[in-house]
Design a protein around this motif. Structure first.
Motif, mmCIF file in Angstrom:
data_model
loop_
_atom_site.group_PDB
_atom_site.id
_atom_site.type_symbol
_atom_site.label_atom_id
_atom_site.label_comp_id
_atom_site.label_asym_id
_atom_site.label_seq_id
_atom_site.Cartn_x
_atom_site.Cartn_y
_atom_site.Cartn_z
ATOM 1 N N HIS A 298 -2.635 91.399 15.751
ATOM 2 C CA HIS A 298 -3.532 91.844 16.819
ATOM 3 C C HIS A 298 -4.596 92.833 16.347
ATOM 4 O O HIS A 298 -5.515 93.143 17.095
ATOM 5 C CB HIS A 298 -2.724 92.431 17.990
ATOM 6 N N GLU A 299 -4.481 93.319 15.112
ATOM 7 C CA GLU A 299 -5.480 94.251 14.594
ATOM 8 C C GLU A 299 -6.722 93.545 14.057
ATOM 9 O O GLU A 299 -7.704 94.197 13.732
ATOM 10 C CB GLU A 299 -4.850 95.126 13.501
ATOM 11 N N VAL A 300 -6.660 92.232 13.943
ATOM 12 C CA VAL A 300 -7.821 91.455 13.492
ATOM 13 C C VAL A 300 -8.172 90.496 14.623
ATOM 14 O O VAL A 300 -7.439 89.548 14.910
ATOM 15 C CB VAL A 300 -7.523 90.684 12.190
ATOM 16 N N ILE A 301 -9.285 90.748 15.275
ATOM 17 C CA ILE A 301 -9.598 90.099 16.548
ATOM 18 C C ILE A 301 -9.639 88.581 16.452
ATOM 19 O O ILE A 301 -9.288 87.880 17.411
ATOM 20 C CB ILE A 301 -10.940 90.656 17.106
ATOM 21 N N GLU A 302 -10.017 88.039 15.290
ATOM 22 C CA GLU A 302 -10.119 86.582 15.190
ATOM 23 C C GLU A 302 -8.746 85.902 15.266
ATOM 24 O O GLU A 302 -8.660 84.690 15.462
ATOM 25 C CB GLU A 302 -10.844 86.179 13.901
ATOM 26 N N SER A 303 -7.663 86.683 15.121
ATOM 27 C CA SER A 303 -6.317 86.128 15.251
ATOM 28 C C SER A 303 -5.962 85.776 16.689
ATOM 29 O O SER A 303 -5.102 84.920 16.939
ATOM 30 C CB SER A 303 -5.263 87.132 14.748
ATOM 31 N N PHE A 304 -6.602 86.449 17.643
ATOM 32 C CA PHE A 304 -6.157 86.372 19.029
ATOM 33 C C PHE A 304 -6.163 84.961 19.590
ATOM 34 O O PHE A 304 -5.278 84.575 20.345
ATOM 35 C CB PHE A 304 -7.030 87.277 19.912
ATOM 36 N N VAL A 305 -7.173 84.180 19.238
ATOM 37 C CA VAL A 305 -7.339 82.860 19.848
ATOM 38 C C VAL A 305 -6.179 81.931 19.506
ATOM 39 O O VAL A 305 -5.856 81.028 20.270
ATOM 40 C CB VAL A 305 -8.693 82.227 19.433
ATOM 41 N N VAL A 306 -5.523 82.158 18.356
ATOM 42 C CA VAL A 306 -4.382 81.326 17.975
ATOM 43 C C VAL A 306 -3.066 82.035 18.284
ATOM 44 O O VAL A 306 -2.073 81.394 18.619
ATOM 45 C CB VAL A 306 -4.448 80.942 16.482
ATOM 46 N N MET A 307 -3.069 83.363 18.195
ATOM 47 C CA MET A 307 -1.858 84.133 18.495
ATOM 48 C C MET A 307 -1.472 83.976 19.963
ATOM 49 O O MET A 307 -0.295 83.952 20.325
ATOM 50 C CB MET A 307 -2.092 85.613 18.165
ATOM 51 N N HIS A 308 -2.491 83.840 20.829
ATOM 52 C CA HIS A 308 -2.277 83.596 22.252
ATOM 53 C C HIS A 308 -3.057 82.334 22.622
ATOM 54 O O HIS A 308 -4.082 82.405 23.301
ATOM 55 C CB HIS A 308 -2.746 84.790 23.080
ATOM 56 N N PRO A 309 -2.598 81.166 22.184
ATOM 57 C CA PRO A 309 -3.402 79.942 22.315
ATOM 58 C C PRO A 309 -3.625 79.527 23.763
ATOM 59 O O PRO A 309 -2.745 79.654 24.611
ATOM 60 C CB PRO A 309 -2.580 78.895 21.564
ATOM 61 N N SER A 310 -4.808 79.041 24.015
ATOM 62 C CA SER A 310 -5.167 78.574 25.351
ATOM 63 C C SER A 310 -5.086 77.054 25.399
ATOM 64 O O SER A 310 -4.791 76.385 24.401
ATOM 65 C CB SER A 310 -6.598 79.017 25.690
ATOM 66 N N MET A 311 -5.403 76.495 26.566
ATOM 67 C CA MET A 311 -5.393 75.043 26.741
ATOM 68 C C MET A 311 -6.498 74.356 25.925
ATOM 69 O O MET A 311 -6.523 73.131 25.815
ATOM 70 C CB MET A 311 -5.568 74.699 28.214
ATOM 71 N N PHE A 312 -7.400 75.141 25.354
ATOM 72 C CA PHE A 312 -8.496 74.554 24.580
ATOM 73 C C PHE A 312 -8.082 74.243 23.143
ATOM 74 O O PHE A 312 -8.840 73.630 22.401
ATOM 75 C CB PHE A 312 -9.704 75.483 24.600
ATOM 76 N N LEU A 313 -6.876 74.684 22.751
ATOM 77 C CA LEU A 313 -6.339 74.327 21.445
ATOM 78 C C LEU A 313 -5.315 73.206 21.627
ATOM 79 O O LEU A 313 -4.784 72.998 22.714
ATOM 80 C CB LEU A 313 -5.689 75.541 20.780
ATOM 81 N N GLU A 314 -5.027 72.510 20.532
ATOM 82 C CA GLU A 314 -4.094 71.390 20.626
ATOM 83 C C GLU A 314 -2.679 71.880 20.948
ATOM 84 O O GLU A 314 -2.310 73.008 20.636
ATOM 85 C CB GLU A 314 -4.084 70.596 19.316
ATOM 86 N N ASP A 315 -1.885 71.013 21.577
ATOM 87 C CA ASP A 315 -0.492 71.343 21.854
ATOM 88 C C ASP A 315 0.233 71.654 20.542
ATOM 89 O O ASP A 315 0.023 70.986 19.522
ATOM 90 C CB ASP A 315 0.206 70.164 22.543
ATOM 91 N N GLY A 316 1.093 72.670 20.597
ATOM 92 C CA GLY A 316 1.870 73.007 19.410
ATOM 93 C C GLY A 316 1.014 73.429 18.242
ATOM 94 O O GLY A 316 1.277 73.042 17.096
ATOM 95 N N VAL A 317 0.007 74.245 18.522
ATOM 96 C CA VAL A 317 -0.977 74.597 17.496
ATOM 97 C C VAL A 317 -0.345 75.277 16.276
ATOM 98 O O VAL A 317 -0.879 75.185 15.161
ATOM 99 C CB VAL A 317 -2.073 75.496 18.121
ATOM 100 N N ASN A 318 0.806 75.935 16.456
ATOM 101 C CA ASN A 318 1.441 76.632 15.333
ATOM 102 C C ASN A 318 2.549 75.829 14.661
ATOM 103 O O ASN A 318 3.186 76.316 13.725
ATOM 104 C CB ASN A 318 2.032 77.968 15.814
ATOM 105 N N MET A 319 2.778 74.610 15.145
ATOM 106 C CA MET A 319 3.864 73.796 14.608
ATOM 107 C C MET A 319 3.767 73.628 13.095
ATOM 108 O O MET A 319 4.772 73.684 12.373
ATOM 109 C CB MET A 319 3.865 72.426 15.280
ATOM 110 N N LYS A 320 2.555 73.451 12.597
ATOM 111 C CA LYS A 320 2.392 73.185 11.170
ATOM 112 C C LYS A 320 2.895 74.346 10.316
ATOM 113 O O LYS A 320 3.418 74.140 9.214
ATOM 114 C CB LYS A 320 0.929 72.894 10.844
ATOM 115 N N PHE A 321 2.768 75.569 10.823
ATOM 116 C CA PHE A 321 3.242 76.725 10.059
ATOM 117 C C PHE A 321 4.772 76.778 10.057
ATOM 118 O O PHE A 321 5.395 77.004 9.013
ATOM 119 C CB PHE A 321 2.676 78.016 10.655
ATOM 120 N N ALA A 322 5.373 76.572 11.211
ATOM 121 C CA ALA A 322 6.829 76.576 11.308
ATOM 122 C C ALA A 322 7.433 75.452 10.470
ATOM 123 O O ALA A 322 8.452 75.643 9.786
ATOM 124 C CB ALA A 322 7.256 76.459 12.761
ATOM 125 N N ALA A 323 6.815 74.267 10.525
ATOM 126 C CA ALA A 323 7.316 73.122 9.771
ATOM 127 C C ALA A 323 7.261 73.391 8.274
ATOM 128 O O ALA A 323 8.151 72.963 7.517
ATOM 129 C CB ALA A 323 6.507 71.876 10.117
#
Length: 266
Positions: free
Chosen positions: A182-207
């Motif tokens: 949260h200290e780097v503002i560009e992280s916010f859009v993925v850290m708190h993903p909205s409906m404008f990002l694909e479903d499961g946007v962080n899946m690739k990292f967990a996988a």
């Protein structure tokens, strides 16, 4: 905590368990993000390294004694949670809070055994997990939330996330992969993903993390399609799907998915 508070919490945990669910609660320490106005004695906040924040607040570097005391306090709070009926804790080690502050080279500039390599930067998080297990028992589950990537141009990427996950492997029960700082503002859009990002946007990292650890891995972030979640689990990409805002929007999301009514999910 008063008797009224304890009774209220126990009513909650018993209600959760009565429906066959596991009662869990998130425990967090904000570390360097705290403010003297909220700290008894108006003391400076603490973190892995000393620095002056943009708002002029001095952050004090934690000593080993401070780390040991903080780990002990975490274990004490976990024990209280267990005594009130919780069966698991979500230990927040991501998004720029204290455990993540140690794990991230952006905020950990130490030159002792608590800084430098991923092994050293994760040493405090491992200490906290181990102390909680010692106090609460091996069957009291720890769901450790980490940022698998800081998803910004100045923070660490998935390679460091994998190395951190390797250090946590075996010290917790679930490695819960979120992203961001949260200290780097560009992280916010993925850290708190909205409906404008694909479903499961962080899946690739967990996988990706799952390829390197034995501890079950969870993915979180913008999951709303039951078919997509079921396929990810069936294909072994991750072991657990965690949903937050989705079940706030529709508390019946899991039940509707189970009954084949995905088209009715809000």
């Amino acid at each position: 905590m008063t008797t009224f508070h304890m009774e209220s919490i126990m009513t909650l945990t018993e209600a959760i368990k009565a429906h066959g669910a596991v009662a869990s609660i998130q425990l967090n320490h904000v570390g360097a993000m705290n403010h003297p106005d909220t700290i008894p004695g108006h003391k400076n906040p603490i973190g892995p390294s000393a620095y002056v924040r943009d708002d002029g607040v001095q952050v004090e570097e934690m000593t080993v004694e401070m780390m040991e005391k903080t780990a002990e306090q975490w274990a004490e709070v976990a024990w209280v949670a267990k005594s009130l009926g919780f069966q698991m804790i979500n230990l927040h080690g991501g998004h720029g809070w204290l455990l993540h502050q140690f794990m991230s080279p952006l905020t950990n500039h130490r030159t002792d055994k608590w800084g430098g390599s991923a092994e050293n930067r994760c040493r405090f998080a491992v200490m906290v997990c181990d102390r909680i297990k010692e106090v609460c028992g091996k069957n009291f589950m720890i769901d450790f939330r980490m940022s698998a990537s800081e998803v910004n141009s100045v923070g660490y990427g998935i390679e460091n996330g994998i190395e951190c996950a390797k250090q946590l492997d075996g010290h917790c029960d679930i490695i819960h992969c979120s992203v961001g700082n949260h200290e780097v503002i560009e992280s916010f859009v993925v850290m708190h993903p909205s409906m404008f990002l694909e479903d499961g946007v962080n899946m690739k990292f967990a996988a990706e993390v799952k390829k390197y650890v034995k501890t079950p891995v969870a993915a979180v972030g913008s999951f709303s399609d039951p078919a997509m979640m079921e396929k990810a689990l069936a294909d072994g990409l991750v072991d657990v799907i965690e949903i937050g805002r989705g079940v706030i929007a529709d508390p019946d999301l899991p039940n509707k998915a189970r009954m084949g009514k995905a088209d009715e999910i809000n």
